[in-house]
Design a protein around this motif. Structure first.
Motif, mmCIF file in Angstrom:
data_model
loop_
_atom_site.group_PDB
_atom_site.id
_atom_site.type_symbol
_atom_site.label_atom_id
_atom_site.label_comp_id
_atom_site.label_asym_id
_atom_site.label_seq_id
_atom_site.Cartn_x
_atom_site.Cartn_y
_atom_site.Cartn_z
ATOM 1 N N ARG A 248 0.838 -1.211 0.000
ATOM 2 C CA ARG A 248 0.000 0.000 0.000
ATOM 3 C C ARG A 248 0.870 1.258 0.000
ATOM 4 O O ARG A 248 0.545 2.261 -0.641
ATOM 5 N N ARG A 252 0.760 4.118 -2.734
ATOM 6 C CA ARG A 252 0.384 5.467 -2.315
ATOM 7 C C ARG A 252 1.273 6.519 -2.961
ATOM 8 O O ARG A 252 0.847 7.639 -3.229
ATOM 9 N N PRO A 257 -4.374 7.059 -2.374
ATOM 10 C CA PRO A 257 -5.743 6.533 -2.270
ATOM 11 C C PRO A 257 -6.779 7.608 -1.962
ATOM 12 O O PRO A 257 -7.941 7.471 -2.350
ATOM 13 N N ILE A 258 -6.348 8.688 -1.287
ATOM 14 C CA ILE A 258 -7.313 9.726 -0.932
ATOM 15 C C ILE A 258 -7.904 10.383 -2.179
ATOM 16 O O ILE A 258 -9.033 10.884 -2.147
ATOM 17 N N SER A 260 -8.778 8.744 -4.873
ATOM 18 C CA SER A 260 -9.886 7.868 -5.268
ATOM 19 C C SER A 260 -11.054 8.014 -4.319
ATOM 20 O O SER A 260 -12.222 7.967 -4.729
ATOM 21 N N ASP A 261 -10.760 8.202 -3.025
ATOM 22 C CA ASP A 261 -11.827 8.264 -2.026
ATOM 23 C C ASP A 261 -12.560 9.601 -2.017
ATOM 24 O O ASP A 261 -13.785 9.640 -1.924
ATOM 25 N N ARG A 262 -11.802 10.708 -2.124
ATOM 26 C CA ARG A 262 -12.403 12.025 -1.912
ATOM 27 C C ARG A 262 -12.291 12.951 -3.113
ATOM 28 O O ARG A 262 -12.789 14.072 -3.076
ATOM 29 N N ALA A 267 -8.978 15.853 -1.499
ATOM 30 C CA ALA A 267 -7.601 15.525 -1.144
ATOM 31 C C ALA A 267 -6.790 16.779 -0.848
ATOM 32 O O ALA A 267 -6.025 16.831 0.123
#
Length: 389
Positions: A248, A252, A257-258, A260-262, A267
């Motif tokens: 990971r 990163r 990953p943030i 993709s998430d936010r 981000a």
């Protein structure tokens, strides 16, 4: 207040004084050079001086330094330097010497009454000394803090504009920039691949090899010593979790990953919120942003905030990110001490290499980065990234 005046006026007076020395040197040496040196050598020397002067003007203004060729005709404008350098030096001398001279004259006027001057007037009594002395101090401080910097900026701007390359030179410069950026992008991409390969080889791969060995040993021992086999399987499970964490970490650095998430806005908001300095974030409409552009913008903000926190002595940061047609525009401004430069190697304070890596990341996707960081600040990093698919 005095510190701010000195930080503004000191570099300005130094810039004007050096221009005077160069102008006087040019005035004295050029006639002699024409007599004893080949004309082509004189031409080359004048062109090199023009390149140097524009470079120094760009450095003082915090503007990008142009590269490429300069024409001899444009370089001839430097012949006017001695004529403007003399009055500019007068302003610099007044700015630097005015206040100390006023204090000395106020204290020593009785030694030679009438021949000690303040504000250009002779002093022969205490009323004049205590009136004209503070007035001269205030005037000299005003020249030091505002007059000399304004004059130095004006001189630098004229030099920067007059000695700017023409269209053909700009085209040649652009070709050189593209060649350099492509070479830098290839080198940066190769270094990134080597780093990922090294991280996977030394970290994740080693963990997976150890994991396979433990599972194999546990399988052989399952019948004879189930307790020890169970312990080996527990160790293997811990090793698998560690390998996943390391994997990971590698991923990163490639695409956080943030994002993709936010999304990019979320981000960048998180980066600004985590910054120890006050950050004003202004987000415009972003629309659809390609993944490579999202990653580049994210890392530009992250690296900029890190640099500002470590090196700028700033008290406030302003971040602007918005869509401008087919491009994503990003500007990070701080009110720190300035003097930031893009360089392949870090300076003695550890500055420069982070901006160099940022520049490669931006140029790798055909973006543009401009750094303005005059001595005394403020510093602004502007980035334009193409978003057209």
């Amino acid at each position: 207040m005095v510190t701010k005046i000195l930080s503004r006026g000191g570099p300005a007076c130094g810039y004007l004084a050096v221009r005077f020395l160069i102008g006087m040197g040019l005035l004295v040496s050029l006639p002699l050079a024409l007599l004893v040196v080949w004309l082509p050598d004189v031409r080359r020397g004048l062109v090199r001086l023009a390149r140097f002067e524009r470079s120094q003007a760009a450095r003082y203004l915090g503007l990008p330094e142009a590269v490429g060729t300069w024409s001899f005709k444009r370089s001839l404008t430097l012949l006017g330097l001695p004529f403007v350098a003399v009055p500019e030096l007068f302003v610099a001398v007044v700015a630097v010497v005015g206040a100390p001279a006023a204090l000395a004259s106020m204290a020593l006027w009785k030694v030679d009454p009438g021949n000690v001057s303040l504000m250009g007037l002779g002093v022969d009594n205490w009323l004049e000394a205590l009136t004209l002395g503070p007035l001269q101090v205030l005037v000299s401080l005003a020249v030091l803090g505002w007059g000399a910097p304004a004059l130095a900026r004006r001189h630098a701007r004229v030099v920067y504009d007059v000695l700017a390359p023409n269209e053909a030179e700009q085209l040649s410069q652009r070709v050189e920039e593209l060649t350099r950026s492509r070479a830098g992008a290839v080198d940066s991409h190769g270094a990134e691949l080597r780093r990922i390969e090294r991280d996977l080889h030394d970290g994740t791969q080693a963990q997976l090899v150890s994991l396979a060995m433990r599972i194999g040993i546990a399988k052989q021992m399952m019948a004879e010593d189930p307790d020890r086999a169970a312990k080996l399987l527990d160790d293997a499970r811990d090793g698998a979790e560690q390998a996943m964490n390391e994997l990971r970490g590698v991923l990163r650095t490639m695409y956080p990953p943030i994002l993709s998430d936010r999304g990019l806005a979320g981000a960048v908001s998180a980066l600004c919120a985590r910054c120890p300095l006050p950050v004003e974030l202004r987000l415009g409409e972003l629309g659809h942003v390609p993944a490579a552009v999202e990653a580049a913008a994210y890392f530009v903000v992250a690296e900029s905030l890190t640099n500002i926190t470590k090196h700028s002595a700033a008290g406030h940061v302003d971040v602007l990110m918005e869509r401008r047609g087919p491009e994503l525009y990003l500007a990070i401004t701080d009110d720190g001490i300035g003097g930031a430069r893009v360089s392949a190697q870090s300076d003695q304070l550890g500055r420069g290499s982070g901006l160099h890596g940022m520049l490669h990341r931006v140029e790798a996707i055909d973006g543009r980065l401009e750094l303005r960081s005059p001595i005394g600040g403020p510093t602004t990093v502007e980035v334009v990234l193409p978003c057209a698919s």
